[in-house]
Every structure is written in structure tokens, then in C-alpha cells.
Scaffold this motif. Structure first.
Motif, PDB file in Angstrom:
ATOM      1  N   GLU A 175       0.844  -1.201   0.000  1.00 29.88           N
ATOM      2  CA  GLU A 175       0.000   0.000   0.000  1.00 29.88           C
ATOM      3  C   GLU A 175       0.878   1.248   0.000  1.00 29.88           C
ATOM      4  O   GLU A 175       0.553   2.254  -0.628  1.00 29.88           O
ATOM      5  CB  GLU A 175      -0.914   0.003   1.237  1.00 29.88           C
ATOM      6  N   GLN A 178       2.013   1.955  -3.406  1.00 27.38           N
ATOM      7  CA  GLN A 178       0.904   2.553  -4.162  1.00 27.38           C
ATOM      8  C   GLN A 178       0.921   4.077  -3.962  1.00 27.38           C
ATOM      9  O   GLN A 178       0.754   4.841  -4.907  1.00 27.38           O
ATOM     10  CB  GLN A 178      -0.409   1.939  -3.658  1.00 27.38           C
ATOM     11  N   GLU A 182       1.419   7.180  -6.684  1.00 27.31           N
ATOM     12  CA  GLU A 182       0.486   8.312  -6.791  1.00 27.31           C
ATOM     13  C   GLU A 182       1.235   9.638  -6.699  1.00 27.31           C
ATOM     14  O   GLU A 182       0.938  10.574  -7.437  1.00 27.31           O
ATOM     15  CB  GLU A 182      -0.573   8.230  -5.673  1.00 27.31           C
TER      16      GLU A 182
ATOM     17  N   LEU B 239       0.864  -0.936 -13.805  1.00 30.89           N
ATOM     18  CA  LEU B 239      -0.127  -0.285 -12.950  1.00 30.89           C
ATOM     19  C   LEU B 239      -1.542  -0.634 -13.418  1.00 30.89           C
ATOM     20  O   LEU B 239      -2.404  -1.027 -12.642  1.00 30.89           O
ATOM     21  CB  LEU B 239       0.106   1.231 -12.978  1.00 30.89           C
ATOM     22  N   GLN B 240      -1.738  -0.518 -14.751  1.00 32.91           N
ATOM     23  CA  GLN B 240      -3.024  -0.842 -15.355  1.00 32.91           C
ATOM     24  C   GLN B 240      -3.332  -2.341 -15.177  1.00 32.91           C
ATOM     25  O   GLN B 240      -4.466  -2.720 -14.888  1.00 32.91           O
ATOM     26  CB  GLN B 240      -2.954  -0.496 -16.836  1.00 32.91           C
ATOM     27  N   LEU B 242      -2.383  -4.298 -12.792  1.00 31.19           N
ATOM     28  CA  LEU B 242      -2.761  -4.600 -11.407  1.00 31.19           C
ATOM     29  C   LEU B 242      -4.243  -4.281 -11.177  1.00 31.19           C
ATOM     30  O   LEU B 242      -4.972  -5.078 -10.586  1.00 31.19           O
ATOM     31  CB  LEU B 242      -1.879  -3.806 -10.433  1.00 31.19           C
ATOM     32  N   GLN B 243      -4.667  -3.116 -11.665  1.00 32.89           N
ATOM     33  CA  GLN B 243      -6.084  -2.743 -11.522  1.00 32.89           C
ATOM     34  C   GLN B 243      -6.974  -3.775 -12.201  1.00 32.89           C
ATOM     35  O   GLN B 243      -7.986  -4.209 -11.649  1.00 32.89           O
ATOM     36  CB  GLN B 243      -6.337  -1.349 -12.131  1.00 32.89           C
ATOM     37  N   ALA B 244      -6.582  -4.177 -13.418  1.00 31.85           N
ATOM     38  CA  ALA B 244      -7.374  -5.135 -14.185  1.00 31.85           C
ATOM     39  C   ALA B 244      -7.466  -6.474 -13.459  1.00 31.85           C
ATOM     40  O   ALA B 244      -8.527  -7.092 -13.406  1.00 31.85           O
ATOM     41  CB  ALA B 244      -6.766  -5.317 -15.576  1.00 31.85           C
ATOM     42  N   LYS B 246      -7.104  -6.985 -10.195  1.00 31.13           N
ATOM     43  CA  LYS B 246      -7.867  -6.845  -8.954  1.00 31.13           C
ATOM     44  C   LYS B 246      -9.369  -6.898  -9.214  1.00 31.13           C
ATOM     45  O   LYS B 246     -10.128  -7.366  -8.376  1.00 31.13           O
ATOM     46  CB  LYS B 246      -7.516  -5.521  -8.251  1.00 31.13           C
ATOM     47  N   SER B 247      -9.794  -6.403 -10.382  1.00 33.56           N
ATOM     48  CA  SER B 247     -11.234  -6.387 -10.645  1.00 33.56           C
ATOM     49  C   SER B 247     -11.688  -7.608 -11.455  1.00 33.56           C
ATOM     50  O   SER B 247     -12.859  -7.713 -11.814  1.00 33.56           O
ATOM     51  CB  SER B 247     -11.623  -5.081 -11.352  1.00 33.56           C
ATOM     52  N   TYR B 255      -1.412  -8.640  -6.264  1.00 36.20           N
ATOM     53  CA  TYR B 255      -0.534  -7.660  -5.615  1.00 36.20           C
ATOM     54  C   TYR B 255       0.825  -7.665  -6.305  1.00 36.20           C
ATOM     55  O   TYR B 255       1.229  -8.671  -6.891  1.00 36.20           O
ATOM     56  CB  TYR B 255      -0.394  -7.973  -4.117  1.00 36.20           C
ATOM     57  N   HIS B 261       3.389  -9.291 -11.039  1.00 39.23           N
ATOM     58  CA  HIS B 261       2.305  -9.265 -10.057  1.00 39.23           C
ATOM     59  C   HIS B 261       1.963 -10.717  -9.738  1.00 39.23           C
ATOM     60  O   HIS B 261       1.978 -11.555 -10.653  1.00 39.23           O
ATOM     61  CB  HIS B 261       1.056  -8.588 -10.622  1.00 39.23           C
TER      62      HIS B 261
END
Lengths: 247, 307
Positions: A175, A178, A182, B239-240, B242-244, B246-247, B255, B261
Motif C-alpha cells: 500500500e 501505491q 500516486e 499499474l493498469q 494490477l487494476q485489471a 484486482k477487478s 498484488y 504481479h
């Protein structure tokens, strides 16, 4: 000078008596970059960071940080950078809000700015209900995330993070990264040291110091190719094992 | 009886209103000659537990024994039998290397010569600096001196509290090689660390978080408990990705894990992951991986939170 370079160092050197702690290091860090600064204990990382943050005058060589000269403009450097370490970052016997107020005040931020941004940060960290609690009572992971937010509260060009995730649990450690991403997205340059080699992979570029010199500097992928290694751990071991001196 | 037994140990700090529970009823045993690791982040309770076992702190509930002696009733006997290396440097900074070692030998009614064989491998590395003040040693040398001092009375059980924290990867490896060597001499070793990768060096480990033990097992046993398929994935926009992940409906958790990842799959989740990787229209890599202790630690944390 090139406005896109947040750090430029040319043959930067620091000697203590006849001991050369930092030996002619030359490198540049670009705006918005996440720059990993690795090295064994005693390789000279702390001395280099102290010169770059305006706390220690170099013996020779040149460097600019946030556009300011490390010899003549070290006070301006201090105003334009943030700093966070694992060991000390927040006052345990001040509340969350008081810590933010204290650091923002040091950097000369207006009351209106502090008020607005404090609300935003507490909301972002899901810590609104902890605002009036003593920092000493918070779990370590929360403290570290708060310390990072405080270190970049005054919107510096560059933030130095000295082992920010030491002793932090693996979920919070991720986290924390992360949050680093950002911050980098908003244009803050991140200069970070770590002993976790998986974290070296999260940096855009990594430098490895050995015996006061920068022995390698590249993207994590580039370093692995150059040293024929499968992981950053292997790269680090190959370089650091060659070190002649310990602390 | 084991070298160390811990039965339902509880420790509180602070007064009633602001009471913090540091240890929430821990139980485990350590066998004679075992190299046992307590693995967990700061605040897990590792130091409190070590201080209870070395008789420096009283538990609020539960019982514990070391080398067959009760930590409360027989504290004097225990103090003669254990070696303890606390997290912070504990030696006398203004005594020399040799003086520190002599001091510790003397208070245990022994001499350096009597037990030299045990510390030889470690102490010989700092012996060239025997007249230097301990405060003037480098971090690595201080660590070797502290270990020598903790060993000089030939303890039957050795407690090492985070000996490798803040130490670089090379020195960490060297330190674990020293411990493996000591283990061969029959000393029971309890060592704590926040570095998950060090678990592999232990015979058995306890994974600790917030005053609780989440699991006690061999490193291989911990990995076997993971029990779900794990994938390593990467493409050109991490980054993209990881989001993909996770959902993604086929995914229980995703993670960052170094270069890749890690993706914990739900039963039959492979197809959904594959679809997303294709849809992102980037070169990608994916392969199954064996979880390591850090993967397991995170899975246990997640279960505990009931997510």
C-alpha cells in the motif's frame, strides 16, 4: 540548466580526514522519476543523501537539487524537498492533526492551505476519526503512511525516503508503494533507499553504490541483463560481494 | 519436554482505558536443537515474547518454560542457561572488544578460554580489533561481538531479537550462515525477523501478526497450506495490469511482487485472467509459481480480516 532534471551530480565527493565516504559520484534524476538508491551498509548512501538534502557540504564536485546549488543554496534546497526515514518521522506525543500542523508550519504554509489539505489527507488515508489521537497509539503501518503524506504535504519537488518500509507488514508495504506511485504521478520525484530487493523492481531506475562509488545505474530490467541475473537480489549480491570495506 | 514451551501467554501494556494487548494467548513448543523463527512485522509481539522467555518481563496470563524451567519460579536458573541478543546494540560502548567479551564471561563464572571453541568462528573475525572500543566498531562487527558475548557462557538456548534488521542483503546471508553453524553445535536458537525470505533458513517458523500466531509449521509446510493456484503475470503497463487483475472475477487477490504481479486464482479462474491479458493487447507473460512465505503471510492476514 535543464529544468527537467531534479538532481544533477557531477563527481560529487565527501571525505572525512583520509577516508573517502563518497567518491566522485555522477548521475541525474529526472522529474517524476522513482529513483532507487541501493548499496550495502557503509557504501556511502547516507553521506550522499545528506549532501543532496543540503545538510552536509561536499568536499569537491558539483551538484544541484531542485535547481539549487548544494554549496551556496542549501537553505533553498531544504525548502523544496521532503524527507522521511524509518527511524524518526513523526512526534509520537502529538496528535495526527498536530503533527501535520507542525510540519506544514515549518514549511511556512498558510492556515487556509493547511486546513484544506489536512482534510484531504485524512480522508484519503481513512484516518479522519483518528485525527485527534496521539501518533504513538497508531499501528506502525498507519504511521508510515501518515509520515509519507506529511513529508510531501508542502508539495516539494523531490522527496527522500530512507528505508521507509523497514519492519512494515507485507500488505502495508505494498500500500505504501501505491502511495509512492500516486505521488510520482503528480510530478513529485521520489528518491528511495530500501533493503527489500523486490522493491528495487518497483523503481524506474536503480543505482547501486559500492565503496563510495556508483557501480551500476540502469532500469531494473537493464541491470538484470547487464549482470546476467534473474532477480535484483542477484544483481545486488554480485556487486556488493565485491565490496572491500564494511561500514 | 521441549527446549521452549509457551502455553497461552498473554501480555497487556498500559492502564485499563488505553490498554494494548501485545500478546493474545500464544502457544507453541520449540524442540531441542531446533532453529526456530518468529516471523512478523514490527508490533507483532516478537520482542515482548522474547523478554518473557528470558525472564525480563512477566506475562499477564499463561505459562512458559525454557530448558525445562518455569519462567517465573525458576528465573535464576533460566538466566544462567540462555543467551540473549536484544534488537538494539547492548554492549558497553566504552569497553574494548576484548573487555566486553571478558565481562560477559566473568558474570557467568566462566572464561573466554573455556568456551573459546564455540565462539571461535565468529570472534576470530573481530579479534584483530580486540583493543578497539565497541562504540567504534562498524555495524557488522558490532553484531559479531554481540553474538559472541551472548554465546560465551555456552547457553543451551539462544534468543536473537531481529539480528538482521537494517542489515544489507550480503551481511544478512552471512549472519544466517553463522546461525546454521551454531545449530550444528546443538544450540537451540529462537530468532525473530521481519524479513519473510529468512523463514526458509529455519527448521520451523511461527508467523506472527498483532500479538497472534497465524501459523506454526516448517517453511515447506507453510507453503503447502497456501492451497490455491498462484500465477505470476506481467506486461508493459504494470499499474493498469494490477487494476485489471484486482477487478477480474476469476481472481481472489492480486498484488505487486517484484518484477511480476502475483495473482491468487479462484477455482477455475485461469480463463478469466487469460481473457484480460489478451484484451489489454500488449505483450505479456504469465506462468504458475510456487508461493513463498510472503504470499502465505498475506493470505493469512487476509483470512483473518475476513475478506
Amino acid at each position: 540548466m535543464d529544468n527537467n532534471k531534479v538532481i544533477t551530480a557531477h563527481e560529487l565527493t565527501k571525505r572525512f580526514g583520509d577516508f573517502t565516504a563518497v567518491d566522485k559520484i555522477t548521475f541525474e534524476v529526472t522529474r517524476g522519476e522513482i529513483f532507487g538508491f541501493l548499496g550495502a551498509n557503509g557504501a556511502g548512501k547516507t553521506t550522499a543523501m545528506r549532501m543532496l538534502s543540503g545538510l552536509s557540504l561536499p568536499t569537491s564536485g558539483q551538484a544541484t537539487v531542485a535547481g539549487f546549488d548544494v554549496y551556496k543554496q542549501n537553505e533553498q534546497i531544504k525548502k523544496n524537498i521532503g524527507y522521511m526515514s524509518q527511524k524518526f518521522s513523526l512526534y509520537e506525543d502529538l496528535t495526527v492533526k498536530e503533527n501535520i500542523r507542525f510540519y506544514a508550519g515549518i514549511y511556512g504554509k498558510s492556515d487556509a492551505f493547511i486546513k484544506e489539505k489536512t482534510g484531504y489527507i485524512l480522508d484519503h488515508l481513512h484516518m479522519t476519526s483518528e485525527a485527534n489521537k496521539l501518533v504513538g497509539s497508531l499501528p506502525l503501518g498507519w504511521k508510515q503512511k501518515l509520515a509519507f503524506s506529511v513529508a510531501i504535504f508542502h508539495e516539494p519537488q523531490l522527496v527522500f525516503l530512507d528505508e521507509p518500509t523497514g519492519g512494515v507488514d507485507p500488505v502495508t508495504r505494498r500500500e505504501f508503494w501505491q502511495m509512492i506511485y500516486e505521488a510520482a504521478e503528480t510530478g513529485i520525484t521520489v528518491f528511495v533507499t530500501t533493503h527489500y530487493m523486490d522493491e528495487a523492481e518497483y523503481c524506474n531506475r536503480v543505482s547501486i553504490m559500492v565503496d563510495g562509488r556508483i557501480e551500476a545505474l540502469d532500469t531494473p530490467g537493464g541491470l538484470k541483463r547487464t549482470f546476467g541475473a534473474r532477480s535484483m537480489d542477484e544483481v545486488f549480491l554480485k556487486l556488493a560481494r565485491a565490496a572491500k570495506r564494511s561500514e | 519436554m521441549g527446549a521452549v514451551t509457551v502455553d497461552n501467554i498473554v501480555k497487556f501494556y498500559g492502564k485499563k482505558e488505553a490498554r494494548v494487548t501485545a500478546l493474545q494467548g500464544l502457544s507453541f513448543d520449540v524442540q531441542k536443537g531446533e532453529l526456530f523463527g518468529l516471523i512478523g512485522p514490527d508490533g507483532a509481539g516478537k520482542t515482548s515474547l522474547f523478554r518473557i522467555l528470558t525472564t525480563l518481563l512477566l506475562a499477564d496470563a499463561g505459562t512458559a518454560s525454557v530448558d525445562g524451567f518455569d519462567v517465573v519460579k525458576d528465573y535464576k536458573a533460566i538466566r544462567n542457561r540462555v543467551g540473549y541478543m536484544p534488537g538494539r546494540f547492548s554492549l558497553y560502548q566504552d569497553l574494548s572488544v576484548r573487555e566486553n567479551l571478558e565481562f560477559f564471561a566473568t558474570i557467568f563464572n566462566t572464561t573466554i578460554e573455556e568456551n573459546y571453541e564455540l565462539v571461535k568462528d565468529i570472534y576470530s573475525q573481530i579479534e584483530p580489533f580486540r583493543d578497539r572500543k565497541a562504540g567504534k566498531l562498524s555495524g557488522g562487527m558490532k553484531q559479531k561481538l554481540a553474538l559472541s558475548c551472548a554465546l560465551i557462557h555456552r547457553p543451551s538456548v539462544l534468543f536473537l531479537d531481529e539480528p538482521t534488521t537494517g542489515v544489507d542483503a550480503v551481511s544478512r546471508k552471512e549472519f544466517w550462515e553463522m546461525l546454521a553453524h551454531l545449530k550444528q553445535q546443538g544450540i537451540t536458537i529462537l530468532v525473530s525477523t521481519p524479513y519473510m525470505d529468512e523463514a526458509a533458513r529455519c527448521d520451523r517458523v511461527a508467523l506472527m501478526q498483532e500479538g497472534k500466531i497465524m501459523s506454526v509449521n516448517t517453511p515447506a509446510g507453510i507453503v503447502n497450506e497456501f492451497g490455491r493456484p498462484l500465477l505470476a503475470v506481467k506486461n508493459t503497463n504494470m499499474l493498469q495490469l494490477l487494476q485489471a487483475m484486482k477487478s477480474c472475477e476469476g481472481v481472489e487477490d492480486a498484488y505487486p511482487f517484484g518484477e511480476y504481479h502475483h495473482v491468487v486464482l479462484k477455482p477455475g479462474g485461469e480463463a478469466a485472467v487469460k481473457t484480460i491479458l489478451e484484451q489489454m493487447k500488449m505483450p505479456y507473460e504469465q506462468h504458475p509459481v510456487t508461493p513463498d512465505v510472503e504470499d502465505c503471510f498475506m493470505a493469512l492476514m487476509r483470512n483473518k480480516d475476513g475478506q
